[in-house]
Design a protein around this motif. Structure first.
Motif, short mmCIF file in Angstrom:
data_model
loop_
_atom_site.label_atom_id
_atom_site.label_comp_id
_atom_site.label_asym_id
_atom_site.label_seq_id
_atom_site.Cartn_x
_atom_site.Cartn_y
_atom_site.Cartn_z
N ILE A 1 55.71 8.62 0.39
CA ILE A 1 54.32 9.11 0.45
C ILE A 1 54.00 9.90 -0.83
O ILE A 1 52.93 9.73 -1.45
CB ILE A 1 54.11 10.01 1.68
CG1 ILE A 1 54.26 9.20 2.98
CG2 ILE A 1 52.74 10.68 1.63
CD1 ILE A 1 53.19 8.17 3.19
N PHE A 2 54.93 10.75 -1.27
CA PHE A 2 54.72 11.51 -2.50
C PHE A 2 54.75 10.58 -3.72
O PHE A 2 54.04 10.83 -4.71
CB PHE A 2 55.79 12.59 -2.65
CG PHE A 2 55.48 13.84 -1.88
CD1 PHE A 2 54.62 14.79 -2.40
CD2 PHE A 2 56.04 14.06 -0.63
CE1 PHE A 2 54.33 15.95 -1.70
CE2 PHE A 2 55.75 15.22 0.08
CZ PHE A 2 54.89 16.16 -0.45
N ALA B 1 47.22 11.28 2.46
CA ALA B 1 46.75 12.67 2.50
C ALA B 1 46.81 13.24 3.91
O ALA B 1 47.20 14.40 4.11
CB ALA B 1 45.33 12.75 1.95
N LEU B 2 46.44 12.43 4.89
CA LEU B 2 46.49 12.89 6.27
C LEU B 2 47.91 13.21 6.69
O LEU B 2 48.17 14.25 7.33
CB LEU B 2 45.90 11.81 7.19
CG LEU B 2 45.87 12.12 8.69
CD1 LEU B 2 45.03 13.36 8.97
CD2 LEU B 2 45.31 10.93 9.48
N ALA B 3 48.85 12.35 6.32
CA ALA B 3 50.26 12.60 6.66
C ALA B 3 50.75 13.91 6.04
O ALA B 3 51.42 14.71 6.70
CB ALA B 3 51.12 11.43 6.20
N ILE B 4 50.40 14.15 4.78
CA ILE B 4 50.87 15.35 4.09
C ILE B 4 50.26 16.61 4.69
O ILE B 4 50.91 17.64 4.81
CB ILE B 4 50.54 15.24 2.58
CG1 ILE B 4 51.43 14.18 1.93
CG2 ILE B 4 50.73 16.59 1.89
CD1 ILE B 4 51.09 13.89 0.48
N ILE C 1 49.14 17.13 7.82
CA ILE C 1 49.47 17.40 9.22
C ILE C 1 50.53 18.50 9.34
O ILE C 1 50.44 19.39 10.18
CB ILE C 1 49.93 16.11 9.93
CG1 ILE C 1 48.71 15.24 10.27
CG2 ILE C 1 50.73 16.42 11.20
CD1 ILE C 1 49.07 13.88 10.81
N LEU C 2 51.53 18.44 8.48
CA LEU C 2 52.64 19.39 8.58
C LEU C 2 52.22 20.83 8.31
O LEU C 2 52.49 21.72 9.14
CB LEU C 2 53.78 18.96 7.66
CG LEU C 2 54.37 17.57 7.92
CD1 LEU C 2 55.53 17.30 6.96
CD2 LEU C 2 54.83 17.42 9.35
N PRO C 3 51.56 21.13 7.18
CA PRO C 3 51.15 22.54 6.97
C PRO C 3 50.13 23.02 8.00
O PRO C 3 50.11 24.21 8.33
CB PRO C 3 50.56 22.53 5.56
CG PRO C 3 50.24 21.12 5.26
CD PRO C 3 51.26 20.31 6.00
N ALA C 4 49.29 22.12 8.51
CA ALA C 4 48.32 22.53 9.54
C ALA C 4 49.05 23.03 10.78
O ALA C 4 48.67 24.05 11.38
CB ALA C 4 47.40 21.37 9.89
#
Length: 577
Positions: free
Chosen positions: A398-399, A431-434, A436-439
């Motif tokens: 993803i990155f 972007a959505l995948a990235i 989700i984690l910090p949210a």
């Protein structure tokens, strides 16, 4: 205090062993998931066919990304419910010589969510809570199937990148079956036998009661440990049979087993990166990802190891000798086992948090402020530094897609990765995948930081208390499972909120990842030309490392750095915290 030559050599030996293991394991896994013949095929093909027949699976029928994802979710939900039921009824079931009672509902749900998501967070004392049957048929079982699920998802994502103008990503049931039969089981059996030879226990005996020379009665816990220990590391699970985890001598007796367990943690993630290169038809693509992961790994070691070797200057002012001598390790030995020392304890901490393992051979809560920041930051990056089995690879990819998108913006052309154009839909999913984690991490941590139900469980009320809360939700959402154990997490508040954080980190994250794979698999491959950004050289590796660090810093730095940096400044100034 400079790092000792002994410590540098231990890190070097580990990296060399990892390099030597990467290609052979990667080649083997490539053959397994391609359905090619392996040296185990004569014995396991009939078993594989029997499973398909019993389950009604047609191995030649492949699935779109939606079908693959739904199969994964149904499989995980069913396994989670069965584990919960086993925990709640273990008092009536066999293999329970200590007569362990039923696990409380909140803790049982937390544990079921934890082991299903490959998090293996433990808010309980293993040897005082779980029967042998629950340990074997519940926890160790999920060590295999949750690891296989992550690997299968990575294989499906690779197919999305490697196939051209297609619709299908493979068959989830076939990928999971082959992963368990051909990879996890045989290697774990060998690994468990090696651990037994070094002193890891494996029996079904009741706990032994002994009388010490001081006249004190001591209960020595034991059980089927080795069979759970190796897959705990090899599947980047982390849940220990004992509360002390890999610091316990019955799980990790000596430096040989410690090195073996550290190598097992990174073995599959590193092998999967090489497999990625083989499956996309260019091993240089795989090695580029490998080099980026290794650079980030060594960066973490380069921070944590010197911090722990330097120790706490406050103790020096009080007259403590923290110098390295022939008689002592020096530095910060608090929370570390003497048989491992600072080098292998710090190395283990970095490795286990780079991967989604969570096994520990020391007490992360006792690390120096900046030494403890490294494990916290490793998980916050998404555990993509080799990472969890499967999840580390598709997280790093993803990155990689984000990196080529940024490169495309800089030169004013449509970005491409492996010949496939990265367009609006793909970037939305990435972007959505990235995000989700910090949210999940920051949202749950913010709630816990202001509610009495959250703050009442922390051991330290100062900046370290904030780090304890942040670490818990970072570990849960990141599916790691390690902890700043100063947090008393076996409460209704933490059992339920951490359960939801684990489920979000595993399943909500993977849905956009699989949607991205489903979009990529339909694309045609565009031939490379003079304007194509190369993704195999040092420039791409540097860009990828930079993107990972910058995204992590922008997302987490204000919250994560506050506690450790304030602690570090207080420590240097001689203040108590």
């Amino acid at each position: 205090m400079p790092v000792t030559m002994n410590a540098i050599l231990q890190v070097l030996v580990y990296v060399v062993l990892l390099v030597l293991a990467t290609k052979p394991l990667g080649l083997y896994m490539t053959r397994v998931f391609a359905g090619e013949r392996t040296w185990l095929s004569p014995a396991l093909v009939p078993v594989e066919r029997l499973f398909y027949k019993l389950c009604g699976v047609r191995k030649e029928e492949e699935q779109r990304w939606t079908g693959y994802t739904i199969s994964m979710l149904l499989f995980s939900i069913a396994g989670m419910l069965l584990l919960y039921l086993l925990e709640r009824t273990q008092q009536w079931l066999p293999f329970n010589p200590q007569q362990m009672g039923a696990v409380a509902p909140g803790l049982a749900f937390n544990t079921a969510a934890s082991f299903t998501t490959n998090t293996n967070w433990q808010a309980y004392t293993g040897e005082q809570t779980m029967s042998y049957l629950t340990q074997m048929a519940g926890l160790a079982f999920h060590n295999f199937v949750s690891a296989a699920t992550g690997i299968a998802l990575a294989v499906a994502f690779i197919r999305g990148l490697s196939r051209r103008s297609a619709q299908h990503l493979g068959n989830f049931w076939v990928d999971v079956t082959r992963c368990i039969l051909y990879i996890l089981l045989p290697i774990s059996i060998i690994g468990a036998l090696v651990l037994v030879s070094q002193g890891v226990v494996q029996n079904f005996n009741a706990y032994t009661v002994v009388h010490t020379l001081d006249g004190v009665t001591q209960t020595i816990a034991q059980g089927p440990v080795a069979s759970q220990e190796f897959i705990k590391e090899f599947g980047t699970n982390g849940g220990g049979f004992f509360n002390a985890n890999s610091a316990h001598p019955f799980e990790n007796p000596n430096v040989i087993t410690n090195m073996l367990e550290m190598l097992a943690i990174f073995a599959i993630p590193a092998g999967l990166v090489y497999m990625f290169g083989r499956m996309v038809g260019n091993t240089k693509q795989g090695w580029a990802i490998w080099y980026a992961m290794c650079a980030l790994f060594l960066l973490g070691v380069a921070v944590a190891l010197p911090m722990e070797q330097t120790g706490n200057p406050m103790l020096t002012t009080l007259g403590a000798n923290q110098a390295v001598t022939a008689q002592q390790a020096g530095g910060n030995m608090e929370g570390k086992e003497v048989r491992f020392g600072i080098a292998q304890s710090s190395l283990f901490a970095v490795i286990t948090t780079d991967a989604s393992c969570g096994a520990v051979n020391g007490f992360h809560d006792s690390f120096t402020p900046l030494g403890g920041l490294v494990p916290l930051a490793n998980i916050a990056l998404g555990e993509i530094v080799f990472g969890g089995v499967g999840s580390g690879l598709y997280g790093m990819l993803i990155f990689a897609i984000l990196a080529v998108f940024i490169a495309g913006l800089m030169v004013g052309r449509t970005p491409e990765y492996l010949g496939k154009k990265i367009e609006q839909k793909e970037m939305k999913m990435a972007a959505l995948a990235i995000l989700i984690l910090p949210a999940s991490i920051l949202g749950f941590a913010a709630i816990a930081s202001v509610l009495p139900a959250g703050t009442s469980s922390i051991l330290n009320s100062g900046p370290h208390g904030l780090s304890e809360i942040l670490y818990a939700y970072t570990s849960g959402t990141g599916n790691n499972g390690s902890a700043f154990a100063g947090l008393s997490a076996n409460t209704n508040f933490y059992n339920w909120t951490l359960s939801f954080a684990m489920l979000v980190g595993r399943f909500l994250f993977v849905i956009p990842v699989m949607a991205l794979a489903g979009s990529l698999v339909t694309k045609k491959v565009v031939p490379a030309n003079a304007g194509t950004f190369p993704t195999t050289g040092p420039l791409f590796v540097s860009l990828l490392v930079g993107v990972v660090i910058i995204v992590g810093a922008l997302t987490y730095f204000p919250a994560y750095a506050l506690g450790p940096i304030v602690e570090h400044l207080l420590m240097l100034s001689g203040k108590v915290f």
